[in-house]
Design a protein around this motif. Structure first.
Motif, PDB file in Angstrom:
ATOM      1  N   LYS A 448      23.278  55.127  55.414  1.00 30.28           N
ATOM      2  CA  LYS A 448      21.835  55.375  55.434  1.00 30.28           C
ATOM      3  C   LYS A 448      21.269  54.884  56.762  1.00 30.28           C
ATOM      4  N   LEU A 449      20.479  55.737  57.415  1.00 26.07           N
ATOM      5  CA  LEU A 449      19.828  55.388  58.682  1.00 26.07           C
ATOM      6  C   LEU A 449      18.322  55.524  58.499  1.00 26.07           C
ATOM      7  N   ILE A 450      17.572  54.475  58.832  1.00 29.13           N
ATOM      8  CA  ILE A 450      16.112  54.454  58.644  1.00 29.13           C
ATOM      9  C   ILE A 450      15.431  54.094  59.950  1.00 29.13           C
ATOM     10  N   HIS A 451      14.338  54.799  60.255  1.00 31.48           N
ATOM     11  CA  HIS A 451      13.484  54.402  61.396  1.00 31.48           C
ATOM     12  C   HIS A 451      12.113  53.996  60.879  1.00 31.48           C
ATOM     13  N   PHE A 452      11.720  52.755  61.151  1.00 35.72           N
ATOM     14  CA  PHE A 452      10.388  52.245  60.825  1.00 35.72           C
ATOM     15  C   PHE A 452       9.492  52.373  62.045  1.00 35.72           C
ATOM     16  N   TYR A 453       8.219  52.705  61.813  1.00 37.21           N
ATOM     17  CA  TYR A 453       7.283  52.835  62.931  1.00 37.21           C
ATOM     18  C   TYR A 453       5.901  52.330  62.515  1.00 37.21           C
ATOM     19  N   LYS A 454       5.008  52.218  63.472  1.00 38.99           N
ATOM     20  CA  LYS A 454       3.633  51.697  63.322  1.00 38.99           C
ATOM     21  C   LYS A 454       3.602  50.184  63.120  1.00 38.99           C
ATOM     22  N   ARG A 455       3.836  49.736  61.894  1.00 37.66           N
ATOM     23  CA  ARG A 455       3.739  48.301  61.617  1.00 37.66           C
ATOM     24  C   ARG A 455       4.851  47.531  62.321  1.00 37.66           C
ATOM     25  N   VAL A 456       6.048  48.066  62.258  1.00 40.04           N
ATOM     26  CA  VAL A 456       7.173  47.574  63.063  1.00 40.04           C
ATOM     27  C   VAL A 456       7.839  48.794  63.684  1.00 40.04           C
ATOM     28  N   ASN A 457       8.606  48.601  64.731  1.00 42.96           N
ATOM     29  CA  ASN A 457       9.279  49.704  65.412  1.00 42.96           C
ATOM     30  C   ASN A 457      10.761  49.359  65.508  1.00 42.96           C
ATOM     31  N   THR A 458      11.496  49.686  64.457  1.00 48.52           N
ATOM     32  CA  THR A 458      12.898  49.292  64.384  1.00 48.52           C
ATOM     33  C   THR A 458      13.739  50.373  63.695  1.00 48.52           C
ATOM     34  N   TRP A 459      15.048  50.233  63.862  1.00 51.71           N
ATOM     35  CA  TRP A 459      16.014  51.072  63.164  1.00 51.71           C
ATOM     36  C   TRP A 459      16.884  50.199  62.267  1.00 51.71           C
ATOM     37  N   GLU A 460      17.333  50.787  61.140  1.00 50.12           N
ATOM     38  CA  GLU A 460      18.260  50.086  60.260  1.00 50.12           C
ATOM     39  C   GLU A 460      19.370  51.035  59.826  1.00 50.12           C
ATOM     40  N   LEU A 461      20.565  50.498  59.739  1.00 47.06           N
ATOM     41  CA  LEU A 461      21.743  51.257  59.325  1.00 47.06           C
ATOM     42  C   LEU A 461      22.499  50.481  58.253  1.00 47.06           C
ATOM     43  N   TYR A 462      22.865  51.173  57.160  1.00 49.93           N
ATOM     44  CA  TYR A 462      23.572  50.508  56.067  1.00 49.93           C
ATOM     45  C   TYR A 462      24.814  51.286  55.659  1.00 49.93           C
ATOM     46  N   ASP A 463      25.856  50.548  55.364  1.00 48.58           N
ATOM     47  CA  ASP A 463      27.075  51.087  54.772  1.00 48.58           C
ATOM     48  C   ASP A 463      26.970  50.824  53.267  1.00 48.58           C
ATOM     49  N   LEU A 464      26.565  51.832  52.514  1.00 47.93           N
ATOM     50  CA  LEU A 464      26.281  51.652  51.093  1.00 47.93           C
ATOM     51  C   LEU A 464      27.539  51.406  50.262  1.00 47.93           C
ATOM     52  N   GLU A 465      28.670  51.756  50.807  1.00 45.79           N
ATOM     53  CA  GLU A 465      29.922  51.507  50.098  1.00 45.79           C
ATOM     54  C   GLU A 465      30.280  50.023  50.131  1.00 45.79           C
ATOM     55  N   LYS A 466      30.120  49.414  51.295  1.00 45.76           N
ATOM     56  CA  LYS A 466      30.443  47.996  51.446  1.00 45.76           C
ATOM     57  C   LYS A 466      29.260  47.087  51.135  1.00 45.76           C
ATOM     58  N   ASP A 467      28.054  47.630  51.258  1.00 49.44           N
ATOM     59  CA  ASP A 467      26.840  46.817  51.141  1.00 49.44           C
ATOM     60  C   ASP A 467      25.803  47.552  50.283  1.00 49.44           C
ATOM     61  N   PRO A 468      26.069  47.741  48.985  1.00 52.78           N
ATOM     62  CA  PRO A 468      25.144  48.506  48.137  1.00 52.78           C
ATOM     63  C   PRO A 468      23.772  47.862  47.977  1.00 52.78           C
ATOM     64  N   GLN A 469      23.671  46.553  48.231  1.00 48.44           N
ATOM     65  CA  GLN A 469      22.370  45.877  48.104  1.00 48.44           C
ATOM     66  C   GLN A 469      21.568  45.908  49.406  1.00 48.44           C
ATOM     67  N   GLU A 470      22.124  46.535  50.433  1.00 42.75           N
ATOM     68  CA  GLU A 470      21.426  46.740  51.712  1.00 42.75           C
ATOM     69  C   GLU A 470      20.906  45.429  52.308  1.00 42.75           C
ATOM     70  N   LEU A 471      21.803  44.513  52.485  1.00 48.04           N
ATOM     71  CA  LEU A 471      21.469  43.203  53.055  1.00 48.04           C
ATOM     72  C   LEU A 471      21.855  43.091  54.523  1.00 48.04           C
ATOM     73  N   THR A 472      22.808  43.917  54.967  1.00 45.53           N
ATOM     74  CA  THR A 472      23.341  43.790  56.324  1.00 45.53           C
ATOM     75  C   THR A 472      22.982  45.010  57.160  1.00 45.53           C
ATOM     76  N   ASN A 473      22.037  44.847  58.053  1.00 46.77           N
ATOM     77  CA  ASN A 473      21.631  45.913  58.958  1.00 46.77           C
ATOM     78  C   ASN A 473      22.674  46.037  60.071  1.00 46.77           C
ATOM     79  N   LEU A 474      23.365  47.162  60.102  1.00 46.85           N
ATOM     80  CA  LEU A 474      24.453  47.381  61.063  1.00 46.85           C
ATOM     81  C   LEU A 474      23.992  48.066  62.334  1.00 46.85           C
TER      82      LEU A 474
END
Length: 515
Positions: A448-474
């Motif tokens: 999963k790849l997410i781009h946040f904008y306005k309030r914050v301007n960041t990207w997040e990437l998750y490996d849902l197989e290894k990290d289903p709780q989405e705790l580690t932004n890769l």
């Protein structure tokens, strides 16, 4: 003469048979849409440790359970607009609950069904800031509605208050419409339930239902949001955001309760409410809890109210199923149960929704279609609320409009050899309540790849197989360069496919340069 008579009778029987087949080719449709009902709280989805939901489970058992159902925009009004139109928020015009009004003149799957011989109705929660259009009948709450003695907007422009508990009343009205409908036509009925929306006030018969149960804290309850900037700035935590009076019914004793959810109760309802909540408040005051002990008390209180509210929801879904059985409608009626999005039950320390993280983004969806869907069917294919309209038009034999962006998922659960999506697209716009930053992104089978904008301007990437709780932004981590680049290309393709000009502009302005 006798031969002619037999031929005529035979012909009439054939015509009658053909007529019956034609009638069966147009299934009745009931869609039950709840509000903020987490899949984690449904026993068909493995939520039996929290509570049992026998009636939702029955739909899954007698039909199909979708394990990977998602929404395009995790907020209640926009979700309903997507379901109606089969189009993303940027196409149907209802992007958020703060500034949007639904244009009822646009095409909807309900209008298409109506044009093809269906009687249509929407009863209950609407929340689209405009009167419903394209229905033969509607009776809806103003705005969010209230749990006790709710008001209903009527088709003649008037408003009436009905005494009782909202979940029961909405089902009452649905059954009343079913009783009075044109029996010569197939029907499409949408039942919009308020439950389980904040502030989670149970029916009086369900108060205390879970008081003897202690719920384990989710593993991520004390999440520190490391390397996740949007999660750090949100304002939807049980610890800081959840209000003792408004949410948990622990009102200050020194002043009269002014909350309309409570003041609109009749004396009998209010007496039961006070008899239940006042001893809880007295016990809390005696304990003088602070710090983590108070936060965890709030969590238990939240769960008990939320699940008690869900109990009435499931019970009334059972009433719908019983009605169909009693009136010999079950075999020719599609029943869909879904929530308008997911919800947090303490995961990451939160309540509410909005984020593209799994608990919010993923929604429960079960569907019964006798004779078409084999009982006990499950699918892990990616489907969306965007697909509801096209699926129902497909089932009714009605042409799916080209402008609808969803796809029929009927082939995925009717034994046909069909391939689902490889990836899905999400875009959340609201930039106010709960301080969740607007964002868009892509979810594939694993990443999963997410781009946040306005309030914050960041990207997040998750490996849902290894990290289903989405705790580690890769995102930006060594070794994930090619995965990130490929996801970005897929994201751009989906943005182009769905013609999301807002997202295209953000990428053109440099949102994707760091990729």
């Amino acid at each position: 003469m006798k031969k002619f008579f037999l031929l005529m009778v035979s012909g009439l029987l054939l015509l009658s048979s053909a007529s019956g087949q034609q009638k069966s080719a147009k299934p009745n449709i009931i869609i039950i849409i709840s509000d903020d009902h987490a899949f984690q709280a449904i026993s068909a989805y493995g939520g039996g440790k929290l509570m049992q939901t026998p009636n939702i489970d029955r739909i899954a058992r007698e039909g199909a359970r979708f394990n990977k159902a998602y929404v395009t925009n995790s907020i209640c009004g926009p979700s309903r607009a997507v379901i109606l139109t089969g189009k993303y928020s940027h196409k149907n015009g209802f992007k958020d609950n703060e500034t949007s009004n639904f244009n009822g003149n646009q095409d909807t799957f309900v209008k298409r069904l109506g044009a093809n011989g269906y009687s249509t109705a929407w009863i209950g929660k609407w929340h689209l800031q405009s009167e419903p259009k394209g229905f033969d009948f509607w009776q809806v709450y103003p705005d969010q509605g209230h749990y006790y003695n709710p008001d209903f907007l009527l088709m003649d422009g008037s408003k009436k208050r009905v005494e009782g508990y909202v979940t029961n009343l909405t089902e009452d009205l649905a059954e009343e419409w079913l009783d009075k409908r044109d029996k010569d036509k197939p029907f499409c009925l949408v039942i919009g339930q308020k439950a389980t929306h904040r502030t989670w006030i149970p029916d009086t018969v369900d108060m205390g239902l879970f008081d003897k149960k202690t719920f384990p804290l989710p593993a991520t309850f004390y999440d520190t949001y490391q390397n996740r900037e949007a999660a750090k700035v949100q304002d939807m935590s049980i610890a800081k955001t959840m209000i003792m009076g408004y949410d948990l019914k622990m009102f200050p004793k020194e002043r009269e309760i002014a909350d309309e959810n409570i003041t609109r109760m009749n004396p009998a309802q209010r007496a039961k409410f006070d008899a239940y909540y006042q001893p809880i408040q007295a016990d809390l005051e005696a304990k003088k809890l602070q710090g983590k002990a108070l936060v965890e008390w709030k969590y238990q209180r939240y769960m008990r109210d939320y699940l008690s509210t869900a109990a009435s929801l499931d019970r009334n879904i059972g009433r719908t199923l019983d009605y169909l059985d009693k009136h010999n409608l079950a075999q020719n009626t599609i029943v869909i149960y879904m929530s308008d999005q997911g919800f947090y039950l303490g995961e990451h320390g939160w309540f509410d929704k909005r984020f593209m993280y799994e608990e919010s983004f993923r929604t429960p969806l079960v569907m019964r279609y006798p004779g078409k869907i084999k009982p006990g069917t499950t699918t892990n294919e990616l489907v969306m609320n965007l697909d509801i309209g096209p699926t129902l038009l497909d089932a009714a034999g009605v042409k799916i409009p080209q402008e609808m962006q969803g796809e029929s998922f009927l082939p995925l659960v009717t034994g046909q050899k069909a391939k689902g999506r490889d990836a899905i697209y999400y875009h959340y716009y609201e930039n106010g309540e709960h301080s969740v930053s607007p964002h868009f992104g892509i979810k594939g089978k694993r990443y999963k790849l997410i781009h946040f904008y306005k309030r914050v301007n960041t990207w997040e990437l998750y490996d849902l197989e290894k990290d289903p709780q989405e705790l580690t932004n890769l995102y930006g981590k060594k070794g994930y360069e090619s995965i990130t680049a490929n996801l970005k290309k897929e994201l751009e393709q989906l943005i182009k496919k769905y013609e999301d000009e807002d997202a295209q502009k953000l990428l053109a302005q440099g949102a994707g340069k760091a990729l």
